[in-house]
Design a protein around this motif. Structure first.
Motif, short mmCIF file in Angstrom:
data_model
loop_
_atom_site.label_atom_id
_atom_site.label_comp_id
_atom_site.label_asym_id
_atom_site.label_seq_id
_atom_site.Cartn_x
_atom_site.Cartn_y
_atom_site.Cartn_z
N ILE A 247 -17.36 -8.86 -78.38
CA ILE A 247 -18.49 -9.50 -77.91
C ILE A 247 -19.89 -8.81 -78.25
O ILE A 247 -20.82 -9.14 -78.83
N CYS A 248 -19.82 -7.34 -78.24
CA CYS A 248 -20.87 -6.60 -78.55
C CYS A 248 -21.33 -6.74 -80.01
O CYS A 248 -22.41 -6.55 -80.31
N ALA A 249 -20.01 -6.66 -80.72
CA ALA A 249 -20.22 -6.84 -82.07
C ALA A 249 -20.69 -7.95 -82.54
O ALA A 249 -21.91 -8.18 -83.77
N THR A 250 -20.47 -9.04 -81.91
CA THR A 250 -20.92 -10.54 -82.22
C THR A 250 -22.21 -10.42 -81.99
O THR A 250 -22.93 -11.14 -82.69
N TYR A 251 -22.83 -9.92 -80.80
CA TYR A 251 -24.28 -10.09 -80.57
C TYR A 251 -25.17 -8.92 -81.18
O TYR A 251 -26.32 -9.01 -81.33
N CYS A 252 -24.59 -7.94 -81.88
CA CYS A 252 -25.55 -6.88 -82.23
C CYS A 252 -26.51 -7.32 -83.49
O CYS A 252 -25.91 -8.02 -84.48
N PRO A 253 -27.75 -7.37 -83.21
CA PRO A 253 -28.52 -8.27 -84.05
C PRO A 253 -28.66 -7.57 -85.62
O PRO A 253 -28.99 -8.37 -86.54
N ILE A 254 -28.17 -6.22 -85.66
CA ILE A 254 -28.14 -5.84 -87.00
C ILE A 254 -26.77 -5.51 -87.64
O ILE A 254 -26.33 -4.71 -88.63
N GLN A 255 -25.87 -5.82 -86.86
CA GLN A 255 -24.37 -5.91 -87.14
C GLN A 255 -23.98 -4.55 -87.48
O GLN A 255 -23.40 -4.10 -88.48
N ILE A 257 -22.13 -2.73 -85.42
CA ILE A 257 -20.98 -2.30 -84.51
C ILE A 257 -19.72 -2.85 -85.04
O ILE A 257 -19.65 -4.07 -85.44
N ARG A 258 -18.91 -1.83 -85.31
CA ARG A 258 -17.59 -2.13 -85.98
C ARG A 258 -16.29 -1.84 -85.21
O ARG A 258 -16.61 -0.75 -84.45
N LYS A 259 -15.27 -2.36 -85.42
CA LYS A 259 -14.12 -2.25 -84.85
C LYS A 259 -13.50 -0.85 -85.42
O LYS A 259 -13.28 -0.79 -86.72
N GLY A 260 -13.20 0.09 -84.67
CA GLY A 260 -12.50 1.46 -85.17
C GLY A 260 -11.03 1.15 -85.23
O GLY A 260 -10.52 0.24 -84.88
N GLU A 261 -10.56 2.39 -85.94
CA GLU A 261 -8.91 2.10 -86.02
C GLU A 261 -8.02 2.27 -84.66
O GLU A 261 -7.04 1.80 -84.40
N ASP A 262 -9.04 2.68 -83.61
CA ASP A 262 -8.30 2.92 -82.23
C ASP A 262 -8.36 1.57 -81.52
O ASP A 262 -8.15 1.13 -80.41
N GLY A 263 -9.04 0.34 -82.18
CA GLY A 263 -9.58 -0.91 -81.64
C GLY A 263 -10.55 -1.07 -80.79
O GLY A 263 -11.05 -2.07 -80.26
N TYR A 264 -11.37 0.26 -80.67
CA TYR A 264 -12.39 0.02 -79.87
C TYR A 264 -13.87 -0.26 -80.76
O TYR A 264 -13.70 0.26 -81.83
N PHE A 265 -14.79 -0.95 -80.15
CA PHE A 265 -15.90 -1.16 -80.95
C PHE A 265 -17.03 -0.33 -80.82
O PHE A 265 -17.26 0.04 -79.55
N ARG A 266 -17.63 0.38 -81.82
CA ARG A 266 -18.66 1.31 -81.76
C ARG A 266 -19.68 1.19 -82.49
O ARG A 266 -19.50 0.76 -83.80
N ALA A 267 -20.95 1.31 -82.12
CA ALA A 267 -22.22 1.35 -83.11
C ALA A 267 -22.38 2.39 -83.96
O ALA A 267 -21.92 3.53 -83.58
N ASP A 270 -26.15 5.78 -87.15
CA ASP A 270 -27.29 5.68 -88.25
C ASP A 270 -28.08 4.49 -88.57
O ASP A 270 -29.19 4.56 -89.00
N TYR A 271 -27.65 3.53 -88.00
CA TYR A 271 -28.54 2.16 -88.05
C TYR A 271 -28.89 1.51 -86.78
O TYR A 271 -29.97 0.98 -86.43
N CYS A 272 -28.24 1.73 -85.67
CA CYS A 272 -28.33 1.44 -84.17
C CYS A 272 -29.73 1.68 -83.85
O CYS A 272 -30.39 2.72 -83.86
N LYS A 273 -30.76 0.66 -83.44
CA LYS A 273 -32.08 0.77 -83.08
C LYS A 273 -32.19 1.06 -81.55
O LYS A 273 -33.17 1.08 -80.87
#
Lengths: 298, 391
Positions: A247-255, A257-267, A270-273
């Protein structure tokens, strides 16, 4: 005529800070012309303001390249060489931070360095990183020509009523809690020879641009603004609480947040404001917004 | 009373002091603060003015033209692409001989996209039939707006006036500005109803912007031209009267700075002039006999004044924030060169282009222009047009 340059981030009130200093100097019988420069205005992006201080009305409308005073509103600006560019040896630096070495290690030679833990005070006074009045207070401490009464009068007469209490408290604490370091500076600062001595008969021509018009190559990596430097807080994930719903990745206004190989979503930092939308939307409260200063220490 | 104001805030103060009746506004960087301030003054009840909200600048200009025809004192402010978008109704306003004042806060035009400084926007409207005043700082902007209403509403002028403020280098520069008392302004600016030659009255039908052809068409064109030219006589009188009430004046159509015994001249307009004066002081100290001519009124172009000031000089370096696309030079240069061309022993004329986009017209750039102007005056082969940003 003294030149002054201010460095900080959008949202820290540098424009209002400069205007307030100008009003304060007017109360003290001096003229300060201040010009902020912030490009396309955005909270968190770098802001610079230029000031000229004189006993007479100031007639130049230019940026400042050889500042006698530097006021640094945010610790993120302390490690940037651009902050100190052209600083006149023997001038005064007023910086938001606690360690004078952070400034001196950048190769500048101030006769006076005034440091104040502006971010801590700002969070205590206003609950955010609004350091402008704190740094104005510290500036008064550094520059005897500007008495504190002139600054307080400027705040009372010009700032909106609902900001006055915190502004006065911030200015006072900035003034009182600032730590003053003084240094002996030897040797004269030599000014550059005027450019009319250069004997130029024709200015250079620019190189031919890559395309015939301002186009970009869509196949290349798009170079965007380094938005990661804008943040004051960053999202930190507590993996035990995370259900990897995205859900975090869905709402991130600058997109970012990506899913990593371990399945967790992280920002992507370099871009996160640091807007905090992800932490707000997270159904399991697995994201916490943590102040950047915590990471600088580490 | 001295107040710390940006030029944008000073412009809004001037509009309020002029007791404008109608304003139409559409936001655009770097002008938006003017629109916002005027709107706030109306919302707070400090200014009795109708604000017309519109969908774009074409309608801004069209609506205030209508309001001005109906007898209102009108105001607006715009910038860059906004000014370009209102180009067509601007021509109507001039041709219809409508008095109004607009502030253009200068900004580069597209493409390449950008929001920084350049006077390309204002320069592109030079033949619309508008008057153009070019103040150098916030104080002069405030004062020029008041003078612009006097000029614009003069029964022998009746033309729209654009007051040009340099984007960011003026619009966003905060400095102490002396805001006059309302009572002083009221003495200087009579209500618009007392100044109009053509009045609406009950039961009298009137038409505006008629379709004309042949000699009828060119007759009005010629009269508009004569009215613009007449401004060269009216403006110094307006400024003198302004000085009597407010104690400030700026030197008429062209401000001269240390020109009397000068062998070389720089020429500027707008916000670059202050630093140019500093450089001229330093050059004088170094023994270079140089002065400054600052164009304060670009439309009508004060050609007689320019010829008088430039006559007999060895060389003149003109610094422009705009480019004549089609003749590699700036607009101030082009016009000054045209004005002086008929003189014997015409000075060597140089065009310097600088201060476009985020580029600053720095002390160093102006010093370089001084060096090249002196070299040209001494007969050295200096290139005619130079873009200082590349050095």
């Amino acid at each position: 005529m003294k030149e002054l340059r201010m460095h900080g981030k959008g949202g820290q009130g540098i424009v209002v800070g400069g205007e307030t200093l100008s009003n304060a100097f007017l109360n003290a019988g001096k003229f300060l012309a201040v010009m902020p420069s912030y490009g396309v205005e955005r909270r968190g992006s770098d802001v610079t303001a230029f000031g000229r201080l004189s006993d007479e009305p100031v007639r130049e409308n230019c940026m400042c390249y050889e500042p006698d005073y530097l006021v640094i509103f945010d610790p993120s600006q302390l490690k940037k060489p651009a902050t100190y560019k052209g600083f006149v040896p023997g001038g005064v630096i007023v910086a938001c931070g606690t360690d004078p070495e952070e400034v001196l290690s950048m190769g500048v030679k101030p006769s006076k360095l005034v440091m104040v833990d502006g971010i801590r005070i700002a969070y205590e006074v206003t609950g955010n990183n609004l350091t402008n009045m704190i740094m104005c207070g510290a500036f008064c401490r550094a520059v005897p020509e500007l008495p504190m009464e002139a600054l307080l009068k400027a705040i009372e007469e010009n700032l909106p009523k609902n900001f006055q209490k915190t502004s006065i408290l911030g200015a006072q604490r900035g003034h009182d809690e600032a730590v003053v370091y003084t240094y002996e500076i030897h040797g004269e600062h030599s000014k550059k020879a005027p450019a009319w001595t250069r004997h130029v008969l024709a200015c250079r021509e620019p190189e031919k641009p890559r395309y015939e018009a301002p186009w970009g190559n869509g196949a290349e990596k798009i170079v965007t603004v380094d938005t990661g430097t804008w943040k004051v807080v960053r999202p930190v994930l507590t993996e035990e609480s995370c259900i990897r719903c995205g859900i975090c990745a869905t709402y991130c206004p600058i997109q970012c947040i990506r899913k990593g190989e371990d399945g967790y979503f992280r920002a992507d930092l370099d871009y996160c404001k640091g807007c905090g939308v992800c932490a707000y939307e997270c159904p399991k409260k697995a994201l916490t917004m943590v102040q950047e200063s915590e990471f600088r220490k580490a | 009373m001295l107040k710390v104001l940006s030029s944008n805030e000073a412009a809004a103060q001037a509009a309020k002091l002029a007791r404008i009746n109608v304003a139409a506004v559409y936001p655009i960087t770097p002008q938006s603060q003017i629109s916002e301030d005027v709107s706030k003054m109306v919302a707070r009840g400090e200014l009795d003015c109708d604000i017309i909200e519109v969908e774009g600048e074409h309608s801004v200009m069209s609506s205030i033209t209508g309001a001005a025809v109906a007898g209102a004192r009108v105001f607006t402010a715009t910038s860059s692409l906004g000014l370009a978008y209102m180009n067509e109704p601007m021509m109507f306003a001039a041709g219809m001989r409508v008095p109004m004042v607009m502030v253009d806060v200068t900004r580069e035009t597209s493409a390449q996209r950008g929001i920084s400084t350049s006077r390309q926007d204002a320069a592109s409207t030079r033949d619309c039939g508008w008057l153009e005043i070019d103040p150098a700082d916030g104080q002069e902007l405030l004062d020029s707006i008041l003078m612009a209403y006097r000029l614009s509403e003069d029964p022998e002028v009746l033309l729209p006036t654009m007051v040009v403020s340099d984007g960011f280098f003026m619009s966003h520069l905060y400095e102490p500005v002396d805001v006059p008392e309302q009572e002083q302004v009221d003495r200087f600016l009579a209500p618009v109803s007392e100044r109009r030659r053509t009045q609406f009255s009950d039961g009298k039908a009137m038409q505006f912007a008629l379709s004309l052809s042949g000699k009828d068409y060119i007759q009005y064109r010629y009269h508009t031209l004569k009215a613009i030219d007449h401004v060269k006589e009216v403006f110094p009188k307006v400024e003198k009267e302004f000085e009597e009430i407010f104690g400030r004046s700026y030197g008429g159509l062209v401000e001269e700075y240390r020109t009397e015994d000068a062998e070389y001249l720089l020429m500027t307009n707008g916000s670059a002039s202050g630093m140019a004066k500093n450089v001229i002081d330093a050059a004088r100290d170094a023994g270079i006999p140089i002065g400054l001519a600052r164009i304060r009124m670009f439309r009508p172009y004060p050609r007689e004044e320019v010829v008088r000031i430039l006559r007999g000089k060895k060389a003149v370096g003109v610094i422009d924030r705009s480019i004549c696309l089609g003749w590699n030079c700036g607009h101030l240069f082009q016009e000054a060169r045209a004005a002086i061309a008929c003189e014997e022993n015409m000075p060597k004329m140089l065009s310097f282009i600088d201060g476009i986009s985020t580029m600053d017209i720095t002390r160093e750039h102006i010093e370089l222009a001084v060096g090249m102007t002196v070299a040209a005056g001494n007969g050295e082969p200096v290139q005619e047009t130079n873009w200082l940003s590349w050095e």
